[in-house]
Design a protein around this motif. Structure first.
Motif, PDB file in Angstrom:
ATOM      1  N   THR A   1       0.802  -1.225   0.000  1.00  0.00           N
ATOM      2  CA  THR A   1       0.000   0.000   0.000  1.00  0.00           C
ATOM      3  C   THR A   1       0.835   1.276   0.000  1.00  0.00           C
ATOM      4  OG1 THR A   1      -0.104   0.030   2.417  1.00  0.00           O
ATOM      5  CG2 THR A   1      -1.867  -1.148   1.244  1.00  0.00           C
ATOM      6  N   GLY A   2       2.079   1.192   0.487  1.00  0.00           N
ATOM      7  CA  GLY A   2       2.870   2.398   0.653  1.00  0.00           C
ATOM      8  C   GLY A   2       2.413   3.251   1.817  1.00  0.00           C
ATOM      9  N   LEU A   3       1.520   2.717   2.647  1.00  0.00           N
ATOM     10  CA  LEU A   3       0.994   3.443   3.798  1.00  0.00           C
ATOM     11  C   LEU A   3       1.713   2.991   5.064  1.00  0.00           C
ATOM     12  CD1 LEU A   3      -2.809   3.013   2.929  1.00  0.00           C
ATOM     13  CD2 LEU A   3      -1.374   5.018   2.449  1.00  0.00           C
ATOM     14  N   ASP A   4       1.485   3.701   6.160  1.00  0.00           N
ATOM     15  CA  ASP A   4       1.991   3.212   7.440  1.00  0.00           C
ATOM     16  C   ASP A   4       0.823   2.704   8.269  1.00  0.00           C
ATOM     17  OD1 ASP A   4       0.875   5.428   8.977  1.00  0.00           O
ATOM     18  OD2 ASP A   4       2.533   6.649   8.234  1.00  0.00           O
ATOM     19  N   ALA A   5       1.132   1.949   9.280  1.00  0.00           N
ATOM     20  CA  ALA A   5       0.099   1.293  10.085  1.00  0.00           C
ATOM     21  C   ALA A   5      -0.823   2.292  10.763  1.00  0.00           C
ATOM     22  CB  ALA A   5       0.759   0.385  11.129  1.00  0.00           C
ATOM     23  N   VAL A   6      -0.291   3.450  11.127  1.00  0.00           N
ATOM     24  CA  VAL A   6      -1.110   4.462  11.808  1.00  0.00           C
ATOM     25  C   VAL A   6      -2.243   4.934  10.902  1.00  0.00           C
ATOM     26  CG1 VAL A   6      -1.092   6.782  12.804  1.00  0.00           C
ATOM     27  CG2 VAL A   6       0.794   5.208  13.289  1.00  0.00           C
ATOM     28  N   GLU A   7      -1.949   5.129   9.622  1.00  0.00           N
ATOM     29  CA  GLU A   7      -2.985   5.568   8.676  1.00  0.00           C
ATOM     30  C   GLU A   7      -4.085   4.510   8.546  1.00  0.00           C
ATOM     31  OE1 GLU A   7      -1.135   8.071   5.132  1.00  0.00           O
ATOM     32  OE2 GLU A   7       0.064   6.271   5.523  1.00  0.00           O
ATOM     33  N   ILE A   8      -3.678   3.252   8.442  1.00  0.00           N
ATOM     34  CA  ILE A   8      -4.667   2.179   8.308  1.00  0.00           C
ATOM     35  C   ILE A   8      -5.474   2.042   9.595  1.00  0.00           C
ATOM     36  CG2 ILE A   8      -4.995  -0.265   7.839  1.00  0.00           C
ATOM     37  CD1 ILE A   8      -2.385  -0.198   6.229  1.00  0.00           C
ATOM     38  N   ASP A   9      -4.795   2.177  10.745  1.00  0.00           N
ATOM     39  CA  ASP A   9      -5.493   2.115  12.029  1.00  0.00           C
ATOM     40  C   ASP A   9      -6.556   3.218  12.121  1.00  0.00           C
ATOM     41  OD1 ASP A   9      -3.962  -0.009  12.855  1.00  0.00           O
ATOM     42  OD2 ASP A   9      -2.559   1.214  14.035  1.00  0.00           O
ATOM     43  N   GLU A  10      -6.208   4.417  11.657  1.00  0.00           N
ATOM     44  CA  GLU A  10      -7.149   5.535  11.738  1.00  0.00           C
ATOM     45  C   GLU A  10      -8.404   5.255  10.911  1.00  0.00           C
ATOM     46  OE1 GLU A  10      -7.510  10.288  10.556  1.00  0.00           O
ATOM     47  OE2 GLU A  10      -5.527   9.349  10.706  1.00  0.00           O
ATOM     48  N   LEU A  11      -8.214   4.729   9.715  1.00  0.00           N
ATOM     49  CA  LEU A  11      -9.373   4.413   8.882  1.00  0.00           C
ATOM     50  C   LEU A  11     -10.196   3.288   9.508  1.00  0.00           C
ATOM     51  CD1 LEU A  11     -11.163   4.642   6.452  1.00  0.00           C
ATOM     52  CD2 LEU A  11      -9.465   3.378   5.104  1.00  0.00           C
ATOM     53  N   ALA A  12      -9.520   2.292  10.063  1.00  0.00           N
ATOM     54  CA  ALA A  12     -10.245   1.193  10.722  1.00  0.00           C
ATOM     55  C   ALA A  12     -11.075   1.720  11.896  1.00  0.00           C
ATOM     56  CB  ALA A  12      -9.257   0.133  11.195  1.00  0.00           C
ATOM     57  N   GLU A  13     -10.516   2.643  12.647  1.00  0.00           N
ATOM     58  CA  GLU A  13     -11.255   3.226  13.771  1.00  0.00           C
ATOM     59  C   GLU A  13     -12.480   3.989  13.281  1.00  0.00           C
ATOM     60  OE1 GLU A  13      -8.289   5.516  15.730  1.00  0.00           O
ATOM     61  OE2 GLU A  13      -7.187   3.746  16.471  1.00  0.00           O
ATOM     62  N   ARG A  14     -12.331   4.695  12.168  1.00  0.00           N
ATOM     63  CA  ARG A  14     -13.483   5.403  11.598  1.00  0.00           C
ATOM     64  C   ARG A  14     -14.564   4.401  11.192  1.00  0.00           C
ATOM     65  NH1 ARG A  14     -12.285  10.722  10.490  1.00  0.00           N
ATOM     66  NH2 ARG A  14     -10.073  11.273  10.291  1.00  0.00           N
ATOM     67  N   TYR A  15     -14.138   3.307  10.575  1.00  0.00           N
ATOM     68  CA  TYR A  15     -15.112   2.304  10.140  1.00  0.00           C
ATOM     69  C   TYR A  15     -15.833   1.694  11.337  1.00  0.00           C
ATOM     70  CZ  TYR A  15     -17.109  -1.738   7.759  1.00  0.00           C
ATOM     71  OH  TYR A  15     -17.982  -2.666   7.267  1.00  0.00           O
ATOM     72  N   LEU A  16     -15.084   1.369  12.369  1.00  0.00           N
ATOM     73  CA  LEU A  16     -15.678   0.743  13.555  1.00  0.00           C
ATOM     74  C   LEU A  16     -16.614   1.696  14.298  1.00  0.00           C
ATOM     75  CD1 LEU A  16     -12.509  -1.127  14.835  1.00  0.00           C
ATOM     76  CD2 LEU A  16     -14.614  -2.202  14.006  1.00  0.00           C
ATOM     77  N   ALA A  17     -16.362   2.986  14.176  1.00  0.00           N
ATOM     78  CA  ALA A  17     -17.180   3.972  14.882  1.00  0.00           C
ATOM     79  C   ALA A  17     -18.442   4.346  14.113  1.00  0.00           C
ATOM     80  CB  ALA A  17     -16.352   5.230  15.157  1.00  0.00           C
TER      81      ALA A  17
END
Length: 773
Positions: free
Chosen positions: A353-369
């Motif tokens: 993805t070229g992303l870092d884990a923090v970016e993916i974590d942030e999106l996952a948190e948005r999805y879960l919320a």
């Protein structure tokens, strides 16, 4: 009127643009510049009266449907319900500039081959049928009767109906599409490739398999009900700007928006709504709450990583995260999916993805919320080798928390051409279902062919083998739209006869068979008068809404035929008028076509009555309406898909093709791409500044773009200007259709056979003799 004076660009065909200017990209979209760029060309080319008539009729309930995209219309329409792209499309089609008879003697086919798409389109509307005989280098005017007689004779002379191919553009309305596929099948073939083969075929296949319908599962109003909208591989500001208003309304209601794209797109950063005061004098609305600048081809890895985080959250707090009731009643495959993702390699995800884990974590948190989530996508997801699997992962993520079949949630593929979805509904498909063919047989009393026909890429392969004699295109610009330009053009030249039904000139009129016909047709903006009186047509938008479209102005010239007339007269010429199908009756009265459709196509019962309602009607949609899924299991299928990250060899880039802002499909409205900072040219390649340093290149340098494909010779796009641009590292971009030459015919999505135009491995070779500018 006759044609205008040649544009300056015509003196420099191909990729030579001496006045090219490059400036920094914009960080916002629309506002006052969009109003100016919408109305200035319209008023200059159409005049005030014609402009006022057309612009106040576009997308209105009693007006005509915009031909520039399939974005749906809200139930409550604004007085000016169009965007800059729509205004340009209408100006392009409704221009009073026409191609004079003298043009054909003055311009040979060889001359047309030297002209760019922009120059060809600027010559004006086509108004008379023309024919190029075998051995000649010129088209010459021909009567309609002679044109149909010749076409019918050539079709009757084939030793197999399968030696003919009938292509369709998404501009074709429902009624035309229905009679077109009916003719092809009455003639004896299922060779019905269409523009879906090049864009959302992966969507149709993936969603059809896992949820039972290859279409959107949301309605227009769901956007303003959503808690979270994830936009993947899509640029609304350029490709369907009216979506920005829906996103602004969603933000007003509290939704969060996440953009996932290799390129930062101005429209998703900040939107200045020109119909609001704050959009004119204020900052407008910041749309994206989060921007993930993903590496091209990394979407599948991102989606799997998000699903794994959802499953991990459920494991940490059992019974509180997944929608267990929905999953138990309406889905299958959860256990296998959970076991599969347990072994997901996080390091592999980050590399892909070229992303870092923090970016993916942030999106996952948005999805879960979020209780209500929409995932929207376009060709940034559909034109990869693993596109079908990637789109199944979109559905996997939605299903985990029941985000299908409830208000404000669902899958939202955004179609391009205005009726590309409706054409498929009407049977424009080389793999149409047995049930559809059964309905045709019951309605018309003949046995349609059952073997699958050829899609776009298979049609080219058949041409290369000499297995196609006649190619008929109902709209579009096939040779420019398809991949591997040189191979595609060589294949087309091997046909005996090529036929184009068109409003304006394009590249496909110059790349032709031994014989060629151009048949001019009415535009959607124009009145359609048949024997029974004025006619109207219908279209289906991207959220399955069907509504009427009425022409608003007189035809640009006398003698033009509608697409329905052209198809039905071709049918009579090829099949005669004594068979079971009343071709002449359908031409005279389109209500007869709709009566047939009402008995053949599910959801169109009482078509003539429902389409006359002011807002049309919505087609039934099992996943959206009742959470019912017409799949192998009878449920929504959560699937296991192997992650195969796209490898980028050292010293190479992953190139994607894309459209400029002043462009619709292969139609070039101007040589500018305002939001990306490009003016007076298209011969540019966008590259990350860090990649330029690593490759030893400089901004402004001239390079050849060379694509690499195992076992085949390199493909070249010559003398392009490097533009240092904030694209994802390791990625590059160049304009479609020029960059199609770099995409091998053999590079196609698994299952859907869509050209892989968003993941082309290229190297950049400096042009030694070219100076920077």
């Amino acid at each position: 009127m006759t044609k205008k004076t040649e544009s300056k660009e015509s003196l420099n065909p191909g990729h030579d643009y001496p006045d090219l200017e490059v400036s920094p990209p914009e960080d916002w979209a629309v506002g006052l510049p969009a109003i100016y760029h919408s109305m200035e060309p319209a008023i200059v080319q159409l005049g005030l009266t014609r402009t006022a008539k057309l612009m106040t009729s576009m997308n209105q309930k009693d007006g005509f449907d915009c031909m520039s995209c399939a974005w749906p219309d809200p139930d409550k329409r604004k007085a000016l319900e169009f965007c800059e792209n729509g205004a340009r499309a209408v100006t392009w089609e409704a221009t009073p500039v026409t191609v004079p008879t003298s043009f054909w003697a003055e311009n040979s086919v060889s001359d047309l081959l030297t002209k760019s798409e922009y120059w060809l389109g600027m010559q004006g509307r086509l108004t008379e049928p023309v024919y190029k005989p075998a051995g000649s280098d010129h088209y010459e005017p021909i009567s309609w009767d002679k044109a149909f007689s010749l076409l019918g004779e050539r079709l009757r002379g084939l030793d197999s109906p399968d030696k003919a191919v009938f292509y369709t553009s998404g501009r074709t309305a429902n009624e035309t599409a229905f009679v077109y596929q009916l003719f092809a099948r009455a003639y004896g073939t299922n060779n019905l490739p269409d523009c879906s083969n090049m864009c959302h075929e992966s969507t149709s296949l993936a969603l059809g398999e896992v949820i039972g319908i290859g279409k959107s599962t949301i309605a227009y109003d769901d956007f303003e009900r959503a808690d979270l909208i994830i936009i993947l591989g899509q640029n609304p500001g350029t490709n369907h700007p009216r979506m920005l208003t829906a996103l602004e309304d969603a933000k007003k209601n509290g939704a969060k928006i996440v953009a996932v794209n290799p390129l930062p797109e101005a429209g998703l950063m900040r939107y200045k709504n020109p119909q609001k005061v704050r959009g004119i004098v204020g900052r407008g609305t910041t749309l994206a709450d989060q921007f993930l600048q993903i590496r091209s081809g990394g979407d599948m890895a991102l989606l799997q990583a998000l699903s794994k985080r959802v499953l991990d959250a459920e494991a940490a707090n059992p019974g509180t995260v997944l929608d267990h009731d929905f999953l138990a009643k309406h889905s299958s495959g959860l256990a296998e999916f959970t076991a599969h993702l347990a072994g997901l390699d996080e390091a592999e995800v980050l590399a892909a993805t070229g992303l870092d884990a923090v970016e993916i974590d942030e999106l996952a948190e948005r999805y879960l919320a979020s209780d209500r989530v929409i995932i929207s996508w376009a060709m940034g997801l559909t034109q990869h080798r693993n596109s079908v699997a990637t789109l199944k992962e979109v559905i996997n993520l939605l299903l985990l928390r029941g985000n299908i079949g409830k208000p404000g949630a669902g899958a939202s593929p955004i179609r391009g051409h205005s009726n590309v979805q409706g054409d498929r509904t009407m049977g424009i498909w080389e793999q149409v279902t047995p049930a559809f063919l059964d309905a045709i047989e019951a309605e018309f009393g003949f046995s349609p062919p059952r073997p699958h026909g050829m899609d776009a890429l298979k049609s080219i392969a058949a041409m290369q083998k000499g297995e196609v004699s006649v190619f008929f295109a109902l709209g579009g610009n096939f040779v420019a739209a398809l991949s591997d330009t040189e191979a595609t053009e060589a294949a087309m030249r091997g046909c005996d006869l090529t036929v184009q039904v068109s409003t304006k000139l394009n590249r496909s009129h110059a790349v032709i068979g031994s014989e060629a016909l151009i048949l001019p047709t009415l535009g959607r903006t124009e009145f359609d008068l048949q024997k029974s009186g004025p006619q109207f047509l219908s279209v289906e938008d991207t959220v399955c809404a069907v509504h009427a479209t009425h022409g608003s102005v007189p035809p640009v010239a006398p003698g033009l035929l509608s697409e329905v007339s052209i198809v039905t007269r071709m049918a009579v010429a090829a099949l005669g008028d004594s068979g079971p199908i009343d071709w002449n009756g359908m031409e005279a009265d389109y209500d007869l076509i709709r009566e047939h459709i009402s008995r053949v196509v599910p959801g169109f019962e009482d078509f003539n009555e429902k389409v006359r309602r002011s807002s049309g009607f919505i087609l039934p949609n099992g996943p959206r309406d009742t959470r019912s899924f017409d799949t192998e299991t009878g449920k929504a299928m959560i699937t296991v898909n192997a992650l195969e990250p796209l490898e980028r060899p050292e010293g190479r880039l992953i190139l994607q093709t894309l459209r400029s802002h002043d462009q619709f499909n292969t139609t070039i409205y101007s040589l500018n791409d305002r939001y990306r900072g490009i003016k007076n040219g298209r011969d540019v390649v966008f590259v990350n500044s860090e990649d330029l340093t690593e490759l030893g290149l400089e901004d402004g340098q001239r390079v050849d773009i060379v694509s690499e494909w195992a076992g085949e010779p390199d493909r070249y796009l010559r003398n392009y200007r490097v533009v240092s641009y904030p694209t994802a590292k390791g990625c590059a971009a160049a304009y479609f259709p020029e960059a199609n030459v770099l995409v091998p015919l053999a590079s196609a999505a698994i299952g859907s056979n869509t050209p892989v135009s968003k993941a082309v491995i290229v190297r950049l070779e400096p042009v030694a003799s070219a100076s920077t500018r």
